[in-house]
Design a protein around this motif. Structure first.
Motif, PDB file in Angstrom:
ATOM      1  N   LYS A 195       0.847  -1.187   0.000  1.00  0.00           N
ATOM      2  CA  LYS A 195       0.000   0.000   0.000  1.00  0.00           C
ATOM      3  C   LYS A 195       0.884   1.239   0.000  1.00  0.00           C
ATOM      4  CE  LYS A 195      -3.969   1.466   2.287  1.00  0.00           C
ATOM      5  NZ  LYS A 195      -4.132   2.003   3.622  1.00  0.00           N
ATOM      6  N   ILE A 196       0.395   2.288  -0.634  1.00  0.00           N
ATOM      7  CA  ILE A 196       1.165   3.536  -0.630  1.00  0.00           C
ATOM      8  C   ILE A 196       0.810   4.326   0.635  1.00  0.00           C
ATOM      9  CG2 ILE A 196       1.518   5.725  -1.866  1.00  0.00           C
ATOM     10  CD1 ILE A 196       2.606   3.370  -3.438  1.00  0.00           C
ATOM     11  N   MET A 197       1.813   4.943   1.229  1.00  0.00           N
ATOM     12  CA  MET A 197       1.582   5.766   2.415  1.00  0.00           C
ATOM     13  C   MET A 197       0.542   6.839   2.076  1.00  0.00           C
ATOM     14  SD  MET A 197       4.367   8.065   4.504  1.00  0.00           S
ATOM     15  CE  MET A 197       5.712   6.889   4.347  1.00  0.00           C
ATOM     16  N   THR A 198      -0.492   6.959   2.901  1.00  0.00           N
ATOM     17  CA  THR A 198      -1.611   7.842   2.564  1.00  0.00           C
ATOM     18  C   THR A 198      -1.150   9.262   2.209  1.00  0.00           C
ATOM     19  OG1 THR A 198      -2.754   6.546   4.206  1.00  0.00           O
ATOM     20  CG2 THR A 198      -3.950   8.419   3.294  1.00  0.00           C
ATOM     21  N   VAL A 199      -0.236   9.822   2.985  1.00  0.00           N
ATOM     22  CA  VAL A 199       0.173  11.203   2.681  1.00  0.00           C
ATOM     23  C   VAL A 199       0.941  11.317   1.366  1.00  0.00           C
ATOM     24  CG1 VAL A 199       0.196  12.139   5.032  1.00  0.00           C
ATOM     25  CG2 VAL A 199       2.243  10.984   4.150  1.00  0.00           C
ATOM     26  N   PHE A 200       1.443  10.212   0.857  1.00  0.00           N
ATOM     27  CA  PHE A 200       2.169  10.275  -0.415  1.00  0.00           C
ATOM     28  C   PHE A 200       1.237  10.096  -1.614  1.00  0.00           C
ATOM     29  CE2 PHE A 200       6.553   8.755   1.392  1.00  0.00           C
ATOM     30  CZ  PHE A 200       6.699   9.984   2.008  1.00  0.00           C
ATOM     31  N   GLY A 201       0.043   9.557  -1.378  1.00  0.00           N
ATOM     32  CA  GLY A 201      -0.904   9.386  -2.482  1.00  0.00           C
ATOM     33  C   GLY A 201      -1.478   7.987  -2.520  1.00  0.00           C
ATOM     34  N   THR A 202      -1.811   7.537  -3.720  1.00  0.00           N
ATOM     35  CA  THR A 202      -2.475   6.241  -3.886  1.00  0.00           C
ATOM     36  C   THR A 202      -1.663   5.372  -4.840  1.00  0.00           C
ATOM     37  OG1 THR A 202      -3.635   7.037  -5.831  1.00  0.00           O
ATOM     38  CG2 THR A 202      -4.741   7.347  -3.703  1.00  0.00           C
ATOM     39  N   MET A 203      -2.085   4.119  -4.974  1.00  0.00           N
ATOM     40  CA  MET A 203      -1.421   3.234  -5.931  1.00  0.00           C
ATOM     41  C   MET A 203      -1.588   3.769  -7.350  1.00  0.00           C
ATOM     42  SD  MET A 203       0.619   0.714  -5.937  1.00  0.00           S
ATOM     43  CE  MET A 203       0.512  -0.130  -4.365  1.00  0.00           C
ATOM     44  N   GLU A 204      -2.729   4.406  -7.607  1.00  0.00           N
ATOM     45  CA  GLU A 204      -2.927   5.000  -8.949  1.00  0.00           C
ATOM     46  C   GLU A 204      -1.888   6.101  -9.183  1.00  0.00           C
ATOM     47  OE1 GLU A 204      -5.850   4.475  -6.875  1.00  0.00           O
ATOM     48  OE2 GLU A 204      -5.740   2.574  -7.979  1.00  0.00           O
ATOM     49  N   ASP A 205      -1.630   6.883  -8.140  1.00  0.00           N
ATOM     50  CA  ASP A 205      -0.602   7.925  -8.288  1.00  0.00           C
ATOM     51  C   ASP A 205       0.746   7.302  -8.620  1.00  0.00           C
ATOM     52  OD1 ASP A 205      -2.263  10.099  -7.680  1.00  0.00           O
ATOM     53  OD2 ASP A 205      -2.009   9.785  -5.525  1.00  0.00           O
ATOM     54  N   PHE A 206       1.018   6.180  -7.939  1.00  0.00           N
ATOM     55  CA  PHE A 206       2.298   5.524  -8.205  1.00  0.00           C
ATOM     56  C   PHE A 206       2.361   5.056  -9.643  1.00  0.00           C
ATOM     57  CE2 PHE A 206       4.907   1.778  -8.784  1.00  0.00           C
ATOM     58  CZ  PHE A 206       6.134   2.299  -8.436  1.00  0.00           C
ATOM     59  N   GLU A 207       1.275   4.433 -10.084  1.00  0.00           N
ATOM     60  CA  GLU A 207       1.282   3.899 -11.452  1.00  0.00           C
ATOM     61  C   GLU A 207       1.407   5.010 -12.488  1.00  0.00           C
ATOM     62  OE1 GLU A 207      -2.075   1.320 -11.043  1.00  0.00           O
ATOM     63  OE2 GLU A 207      -0.804  -0.228 -10.114  1.00  0.00           O
ATOM     64  N   ARG A 208       0.774   6.119 -12.207  1.00  0.00           N
ATOM     65  CA  ARG A 208       0.870   7.263 -13.115  1.00  0.00           C
ATOM     66  C   ARG A 208       2.318   7.773 -13.156  1.00  0.00           C
ATOM     67  NH1 ARG A 208      -2.640  10.974 -10.770  1.00  0.00           N
ATOM     68  NH2 ARG A 208      -4.215   9.390 -11.051  1.00  0.00           N
ATOM     69  N   LEU A 209       2.918   7.838 -11.984  1.00  0.00           N
ATOM     70  CA  LEU A 209       4.312   8.296 -11.908  1.00  0.00           C
ATOM     71  C   LEU A 209       5.226   7.359 -12.698  1.00  0.00           C
ATOM     72  CD1 LEU A 209       6.673   9.962 -10.686  1.00  0.00           C
ATOM     73  CD2 LEU A 209       6.545   8.498  -8.666  1.00  0.00           C
ATOM     74  N   LEU A 210       5.034   6.069 -12.485  1.00  0.00           N
ATOM     75  CA  LEU A 210       5.878   5.078 -13.156  1.00  0.00           C
ATOM     76  C   LEU A 210       5.715   5.175 -14.675  1.00  0.00           C
ATOM     77  CD1 LEU A 210       7.756   2.590 -12.631  1.00  0.00           C
ATOM     78  CD2 LEU A 210       5.719   1.163 -12.772  1.00  0.00           C
ATOM     79  N   GLU A 211       4.469   5.297 -15.087  1.00  0.00           N
ATOM     80  CA  GLU A 211       4.198   5.337 -16.514  1.00  0.00           C
ATOM     81  C   GLU A 211       4.807   6.579 -17.155  1.00  0.00           C
ATOM     82  OE1 GLU A 211       0.030   4.849 -17.471  1.00  0.00           O
ATOM     83  OE2 GLU A 211       0.414   5.734 -19.455  1.00  0.00           O
ATOM     84  N   GLN A 212       4.604   7.706 -16.480  1.00  0.00           N
ATOM     85  CA  GLN A 212       5.136   8.932 -17.068  1.00  0.00           C
ATOM     86  C   GLN A 212       6.660   8.947 -17.061  1.00  0.00           C
ATOM     87  OE1 GLN A 212       2.934  12.385 -16.197  1.00  0.00           O
ATOM     88  NE2 GLN A 212       4.551  13.767 -16.900  1.00  0.00           N
ATOM     89  N   ALA A 213       7.229   8.424 -15.986  1.00  0.00           N
ATOM     90  CA  ALA A 213       8.692   8.336 -15.933  1.00  0.00           C
ATOM     91  C   ALA A 213       9.181   7.514 -17.121  1.00  0.00           C
ATOM     92  CB  ALA A 213       9.132   7.708 -14.612  1.00  0.00           C
ATOM     93  N   HIS A 214       8.556   6.378 -17.330  1.00  0.00           N
ATOM     94  CA  HIS A 214       8.965   5.510 -18.440  1.00  0.00           C
ATOM     95  C   HIS A 214       8.830   6.206 -19.783  1.00  0.00           C
ATOM     96  CE1 HIS A 214       8.622   1.505 -16.033  1.00  0.00           C
ATOM     97  NE2 HIS A 214       9.679   2.208 -15.732  1.00  0.00           N
ATOM     98  N   GLN A 215       7.739   6.942 -19.932  1.00  0.00           N
ATOM     99  CA  GLN A 215       7.563   7.674 -21.193  1.00  0.00           C
ATOM    100  C   GLN A 215       8.704   8.643 -21.443  1.00  0.00           C
ATOM    101  OE1 GLN A 215       3.723   9.495 -20.813  1.00  0.00           O
ATOM    102  NE2 GLN A 215       2.644   7.582 -21.266  1.00  0.00           N
ATOM    103  N   MET A 216       9.225   9.183 -20.340  1.00  0.00           N
ATOM    104  CA  MET A 216      10.298  10.171 -20.482  1.00  0.00           C
ATOM    105  C   MET A 216      11.679   9.529 -20.485  1.00  0.00           C
ATOM    106  SD  MET A 216       8.732  13.050 -17.925  1.00  0.00           S
ATOM    107  CE  MET A 216      10.018  14.245 -18.195  1.00  0.00           C
ATOM    108  N   GLY A 217      11.717   8.212 -20.424  1.00  0.00           N
ATOM    109  CA  GLY A 217      13.014   7.535 -20.417  1.00  0.00           C
ATOM    110  C   GLY A 217      13.674   7.502 -19.051  1.00  0.00           C
ATOM    111  N   LEU A 218      12.881   7.708 -18.009  1.00  0.00           N
ATOM    112  CA  LEU A 218      13.417   7.626 -16.648  1.00  0.00           C
ATOM    113  C   LEU A 218      12.987   6.306 -16.011  1.00  0.00           C
ATOM    114  CD1 LEU A 218      12.513  11.265 -15.549  1.00  0.00           C
ATOM    115  CD2 LEU A 218      14.839  10.379 -15.843  1.00  0.00           C
ATOM    116  N   LYS A 219      13.796   5.813 -15.103  1.00  0.00           N
ATOM    117  CA  LYS A 219      13.480   4.547 -14.454  1.00  0.00           C
ATOM    118  C   LYS A 219      13.232   4.758 -12.960  1.00  0.00           C
ATOM    119  CE  LYS A 219      16.302   1.681 -17.571  1.00  0.00           C
ATOM    120  NZ  LYS A 219      15.353   1.526 -18.598  1.00  0.00           N
TER     121      LYS A 219
END
Ligand code: GLC
Ligand code: CA
Length: 580
Positions: A70-94
Motif C-alpha cells: 500500500k502507498i503511504m496515505t500522505v504520499f498518495g495512492t497506488m494509482e498515483d504511483f502507477e501514473r508516476l511510473l508510466e510517465q517516468a517511463h515515457q520520459m526515459g526515466l526509471k
C-alpha cells in the motif's frame, strides 16, 4: 568488461517527504515527484530511487513499513504511483524502489499477530527471546541508541529490533517469512519497476544462538551473517533474475572482499553495494557516529583507490557522496562557506569521474549544505531523540556539544525540503513544511541556478552529460597518480586508446601541480573536457623558466578540478605499458 545499462546510468535519490508537495499539506508526495519529472530529465539523471513510499506510521520516515503493498496515505495512492511510473517511463526515466526487508513496523499485521501470544502462527516471523536473569537476552544495542531488545509484558518475552523499537527484525530463518517477502517483491516487479535498493540487507542473517558482541563496535553477530548469501541467492533465483532490474544493497561495514561476495559478477546476488568506509570515517570514537572529524585526503584517496582497484573486472562500484543518512558532501568534504560552489563542483568531478554508478541525493546538484539548525528541537529524526537520552541525559556529552555534532552528522540536515526557489518555504509547499527549510534557500535554489551557467547545477548537468559521451568515462580502468600528495587527488582512467586525467585540489589554497612527465605531452592544450575554473587557452603552466610547455607546473586554485582527455597513439600506449 560487460556493458550494462545500469553501469551507464546515474541514480538520483528522492526523499519523497521533502521533494515537492502538490497538495499543501506540507509533505512531499508522488504527484509532486511526477510534476518535477521534467526537472530531473533536464538534469540528466536516469534512475529515480524513491525512499520508502509504503504505508508506515513514520517512526523512521517510512523505513518502518506497516503494509508493503500500500502507498503511504500522505504520499498518495497506488494509482498515483502507477501514473508516476508510466510517465517516468515515457520520459526515459526509471524507478528504483527502496525495500526494507530486515524489519517491519510494529504496526505491520504480522507483528500485531506475532505479539498476541507465544503460539500465534506469526510468532516466529520475528525474533523473540526469553530474558536472561531478568535482563535483555544479549548485549546487542540498537543502531539508533539503547538496547536492541524490547520487553513485551503481554507474553513476557523480548523482541529484537536493530533499529528503533517500532522496527522489529524479521526472522529470515523462517521459510514462510522469505516466501512472503519474495511474493511481495514479485508483485512490485510485475508492476514494471526498474530497480531495487535493499535496505540494511547485510543484517538479515543473525549468528545462531545470537551470541553477545565482543566489543562495542562488534557487528559480526548480526551483520554479514552465515546465511546472508544463501538468502540473497534464493531471492535472486525467485525474484531478481526474472526481471530487467538494477539492484543495490545497503551493506553496513562492508569490505571490498565482502562487497565482491554480495555483488561480484559471478555471484548471482546483487549488482552493487554501497561503500561505507568513507561515510563511517571517524565513527570508531567514543560516541560512534557522533563526531565531527574531517577525513584527511590521504585516507580518502586510499579508500577510493582500494575500492576502484579491488573491484576492477570483478564487480561494479557505487559512487555515493551523499544520502538521506549522511551529511551534505560540501559540508563534510569541502568548504560549505567561502568555496561552496568551487568545492561542490570539485567533489562532483572527483567522484563522478571514477568507475561506478553515480548516486546523487536530491539537492546535491545545487551544492546544498547541512541545515545546521540552531536548536535540537528542530531535529525530528528518531535517532537524535534516542541518542540524546543515551549521551546527554547520562552526562556523557553536554547539550551544546551534542547539538554541534548533530549539526554535522544528523540526518535531518539533508532531509530538509528541496529548495525550488527563493519564495516562501523555498517553493516546496504552500502549507507548513513538515521539517524546517534550510535558511539558506534564498541563496541556494533551483530557479536561480538553472538560469546561471556557472552554477553548481549547470556544472552537474554538463558533467553528467559528458560522462555519457565517453566510454572511457564509464568503463575505463582507474589508476591513481601521486598517491602520497597531501593536497591533490590525481588519477587516470584508461580504455583502449582513450584516457582521462583527473586532477583535483582538495584545499582552499593554491597548490602547484607537476603532471607526471609521461602524461604531459597530450594532455595539455585544448584537451580540457571540464573544469570548475576558467582556464585560458594558452595557459598551460606557471613555471616559465624551462621554456618548454611540457615542463611547466600547473597552479591549481582553491578546490580547482579539471578533467583532461586524450587519444593515445601506439607510442604513447607502449610508454604507458612500460611504466606499469
Ligand atoms: C537504513 C536506512 C536508514 C534507516 C535504517 C533502518 O540504514 O538508510 O534511513 O533508518 O536503514 O531501516
Ligand atoms: Ca502533500
Amino acid at each position: 568488461m560487460e556493458k550494462n545499462w545500469w553501469k551507464e546510468s546515474v541514480v538520483y535519490e528522492i526523499y519523497p517527504r521533502s521533494f515537492y508537495d502538490s497538495n499543501k499539506d506540507g509533505i512531499g508526495d508522488l504527484e509532486g515527484i511526477r510534476q518535477k519529472l521534467p526537472y530531473l530529465k533536464e538534469l540528466g539523471v536516469d534512475i529515480l530511487w524513491l525512499c520508502p513510499i509504503y504505508e508506515s506510521p513514520n517512526d523512521d520516515n517510512g523505513y518502518d513499513v506497516s503494509d508493503y503493498q500500500k502507498i503511504m496515505t500522505v504520499f498518495g495512492t497506488m494509482e498515483d504511483f502507477e501514473r508516476l511510473l508510466e510517465q517516468a517511463h515515457q520520459m526515459g526515466l526509471k524507478i528504483m524502489m527502496d525495500m526494507v526487508l530486515n524489519h517491519t513496523s510494529d504496526e505491520h499485521v504480522w507483528f500485531v499477530n506475532s505479539r498476541k501470544s507465544r503460539d500465534n502462527p506469526y510468532r516466529d516471523f520475528y525474533i523473540w527471546r526469553e530474558g536472561k536473569e531478568g535482563k535483555e537476552p544479549n548485549n546487542w544495542n540498537s543502531l539508533f541508541g539503547g538496547s536492541a531488545w524490547e520487553y513485551d509484558s503481554h507474553t513476557e518475552m523480548y523482541y529484537l529490533h536493530l533499529f528503533s523499537k517500532k522496527q522489529p527484525d524479521l526472522n529470515w530463518e523462517n521459510d514462510k517469512v522469505r516466501e512472503e517477502i519474495y511474493q511481495m517483491m514479485n508483485w512490485w516487479c510485475s508492476k514494471g519497476i526498474d530497480g531495487i535498493r535493499l535496505d540494511v540487507i547485510s543484517d538479515i542473517s543473525k549468528k545462531p544462538g545470537l551470541p553477545d558482541k565482543e566489543f562495542a563496535k562488534d557487528v559480526s553477530p548480526y551483520c554479514h551473517g552465515p546465511r546472508v548469501h544463501e538468502f540473497l541467492r534464493e531471492m535472486n533465483r525467485k525474484v531478481l533474475s526474472k526481471y530487467e532490474l538494477c539492484t543495490v544493497g545497503q551493506t553496513d561495514d562492508v569490505t571490498t572482499v565482502e562487497a565482491l561476495q554480495y555483488a561480484g559478477y559471478d555471484r548471482r546476488e546483487l549488482d552493487m553495494v554501497f561503500q561505507y568506509e568513507l561515510d563511517s570515517f571517524g565513527n570508531d570514537g567514543p560516541y560512534g557516529k557522533w563526531n565531527d572529524e574531517k577525513i584527511p585526503l590521504r585516507i580518502l584517496k586510499n579508500i577510493v583507490t582500494r575500492w576502484q582497484t579491488e573491484l576492477e573486472g570483478k564487480g561494479w562500484n557505487t559512487l555515493c557522496l551523499e544520502s538521506h543518512d549522511s551529511p551534505r558532501a560540501v559540508t563534510r568534504y569541502g568548504d560549505d562557506k567561502r568555496y561552496r560552489c568551487e568545492s561542490a563542483k570539485m567533489l562532483a568531478t572527483c567522484f563522478y569521474t571514477l568507475q561506478g554508478t553515480p548516486f546523487l541525493f536530491q539537492g546535491q546538484e545545487l551544492g546544498a549544505t547541512n541545515a545546521r539548525f540552531s536548536s535540537l528541537s528542530d531535529y525530528k529524526d528518531v535517532e537524535v531523540g534516542n541518542f540524546y537520552r543515551e549521551l546527554v541525559d547520562t552526562g556523557k556529552l553536554t547539550e551544546e556539544r551534542f547539538l554541534e555534532l548533530v549539526q554535522f552528522r544528523g540526518r535531518d540536515n539533508v532531509r530538509t525540503p528541496m529548495q525550488w526557489d527563493s519564495g516562501k518555504h523555498a517553493g516546496f509547499t504552500e502549507g507548513t513544511p513538515w521539517l524546517k527549510v534550510n535558511p539558506n534557500y534564498r541563496e541556494i535554489n533551483i530557479l536561480d541556478q538553472r538560469k546561471d551557467p556557472d552554477s553548481v547545477y549547470s556544472y552537474y548537468k554538463e558533467l553528467l552529460a559528458l560522462r555519457k559521451r565517453y566510454d572511457v568515462w564509464i568503463y575505463g580502468k582507474y589508476e591513481v597518480l601521486e598517491e602520497d600528495h597531501p593536497y591533490i587527488f590525481m588519477y587516470t582512467r584508461t580504455l583502449a586508446e582513450e584516457q582521462l586525467l583527473v586532477i583535483c585540489n582538495f584545499t582552499d589554497q593554491k597548490v602547484s601541480v607537476l603532471i607526471p612527465k609521461e602524461y604531459r605531452k597530450d594532455f595539455l592544450k585544448n584537451r580540457l573536457l571540464i573544469g570548475n575554473y576558467k582556464v585560458s587557452k594558452d595557459e598551460i603552466g606557471v613555471n616559465s623558466e624551462s621554456g618548454s610547455a611540457v615542463e611547466k607546473e600547473f597552479l591549481f586554485r582553491p578546490y580547482e578540478a579539471r578533467v583532461y582527455w586524450r587519444e593515445m597513439d601506439e607510442i604513447t600506449r607502449n610508454e604507458q605499458d612500460d611504466l606499469r
